[in-house]
Design a protein around this motif. Structure first.
Motif, PDB file in Angstrom:
ATOM      1  N   ILE A 174     -85.592  -7.997 -48.222  1.00  0.00           N
ATOM      2  CA  ILE A 174     -84.184  -8.614 -47.531  1.00  0.00           C
ATOM      3  C   ILE A 174     -84.300  -9.870 -47.302  1.00  0.00           C
ATOM      4  O   ILE A 174     -83.547 -10.655 -47.499  1.00  0.00           O
ATOM      5  CB  ILE A 174     -84.999  -8.050 -45.941  1.00  0.00           C
ATOM      6  N   ASP A 190     -79.863  -2.859 -43.807  1.00  0.00           N
ATOM      7  CA  ASP A 190     -80.655  -4.815 -43.167  1.00  0.00           C
ATOM      8  C   ASP A 190     -81.361  -5.055 -42.004  1.00  0.00           C
ATOM      9  O   ASP A 190     -82.086  -5.848 -42.017  1.00  0.00           O
ATOM     10  CB  ASP A 190     -79.286  -5.978 -42.259  1.00  0.00           C
ATOM     11  N   ARG A 201     -81.944 -12.183 -49.210  1.00  0.00           N
ATOM     12  CA  ARG A 201     -81.220 -12.839 -48.595  1.00  0.00           C
ATOM     13  C   ARG A 201     -81.021 -14.701 -49.147  1.00  0.00           C
ATOM     14  O   ARG A 201     -80.155 -15.039 -49.164  1.00  0.00           O
ATOM     15  CB  ARG A 201     -81.472 -12.881 -47.204  1.00  0.00           C
TER      16      ARG A 201
END
Length: 372
Positions: free
Chosen positions: A36, A49, A40
């Motif tokens: 994650i 998410d 990003r």
């Protein structure tokens, strides 16, 4: 990452046992939160998410029952491993996770050719991973524990870069690289396709393990041994196709071992078995769809040099501790069995003889300590 409670054995916490991990993919063991974070940075869209949901997504995707669909999940993990910083972080955390799992020696395999999309060279990606591994080893040792790691440089068997990757591996043999492997879609891509690379490795006295006997059967294993001069078989579970068990009318059991399996057993070629992964990819579908159907125990009882591995920690939601626990639950193994699996792995490690002997001493001392 563990999704199942790990049982103890006679009150012994299996996480405490010293372990050797021979078949552990770097790009198959990323922490979900790390994916994650790195995604990003490059604006990569993810199917979830948060770390828990992403971990579950990997598990759901990998339960397809075949290797091809299983391998598709690596598109996501490799996508965030295209920079020096990303590779270094992943490798660093990988070592920390190994240590938490009780691993004292590991060979970490990965394919450098899959990490070049942002301009890094083959040598740069190997150096970045090595830096991360060394970061992890230093942190583990500073915490009062000990761990040794090596890289297994892997070529993708469906591509045509095996010789180039073999040369890369040999070039870094004194800078953290322990051995060579081929991986990827096995069925239809025999090791013989890369005979030139294997010849080069043999001439340079460089050790080889080959993914074989997972998505393809005995022909693949034969080619791994003949063309690849493999000292170990990555999975190799379908070697059991060369073993037949018959029961007579008077209930006597007869076991017939074929020429290929006899060669593998008698020469103590290591089988890098990965129970959970083998179930997920359908590698053991010929014998059933439950762990008790896995030929692991038959191969163990017949004297093959079996080892226990995770294959891909994230994809299977597992650890080496958990895999041992599942085998204890399923086959009733005791500490002596678990110690045998670790000694088998130590014997097959791509280390000098003296280092393997020291590793054996560490394993025996660790098991003796939990028996006291």
């Amino acid at each position: 990452m563990t999704k199942t409670t790990v049982p103890s054995l006679d009150g012994v916490d299996l996480a405490r046992l010293p372990k050797v991990s021979l078949h552990d993919h770097l790009d198959g063991g990323l922490r979900p939160q790390t994916i994650i974070d790195l995604a990003r940075e490059i604006d990569l869209e993810l199917p979830a998410d948060n770390a828990d949901d992403l971990a579950q997504w990997f598990l759901d995707q990998c339960n397809a029952g075949n290797l091809v669909d299983y391998l598709k999940t690596f598109d996501l993990s490799t996508a965030v491993m295209q920079s020096e910083a990303g590779l270094r972080r992943v490798a660093h955390e990988f070592v920390l996770d190994l240590a938490e799992d009780g691993v004292i020696y590991a060979e970490i395999r990965w394919a450098p050719e899959q990490h070049l999309t942002r301009g890094l060279s083959l040598d740069q990606v190997v150096e970045a991973v090595q830096a991360g591994l060394e970061d992890g080893v230093t942190e583990v040792r500073e915490s009062g524990r000990d761990i040794e790691v090596g890289q297994l440089i892997t070529a993708m068997r469906h591509a045509d870069r095996a010789l180039e990757i073999a040369e890369l591996a040999v070039r870094h043999r004194d800078r953290g690289v322990s051995g060579f492997d081929i991986a990827g879609a096995e069925d239809g891509f025999l090791p013989s396709r890369h005979r030139e690379a294997f010849d080069y490795l043999a001439k340079n006295f460089f050790p080889v393990t080959v993914h074989a006997g997972e998505a393809a059967g005995l022909e693949s294993i034969t080619s791994a041994i003949f063309d690849g001069r493999a000292l170990r078989l990555g999975h190799g579970v379908r070697l059991a196709e060369d073993v037949t068990v018959e029961r007579s009318d008077d209930d006597e059991v007869y076991v017939n071992i074929g020429r290929l399996s006899e060669w593998v057993r008698d020469r103590e070629i290591v089988l890098e078995l990965s129970p959970s992964s083998n179930m997920q990819t359908g590698a053991v579908a010929a014998w059933g769809d439950e762990l008790e159907d896995h030929p692991f125990d038959m191969l163990h009882q017949l004297g093959f040099r079996v080892t226990v591995n995770v294959d891909n920690r994230t994809m299977s939601g597992t650890s080496l501790t958990r895999e041992l626990g599942l085998l204890v639950e399923t086959f009733g193994y005791d500490l002596e069995d678990l110690e045998t699996f670790q000694l088998n792995a130590a014997a097959g490690a791509f280390l000098p003889l003296e280092d393997r002997e020291y590793l054996v001493e560490q394993i025996q001392a660790g098991f003796d300590a939990v028996r006291e």
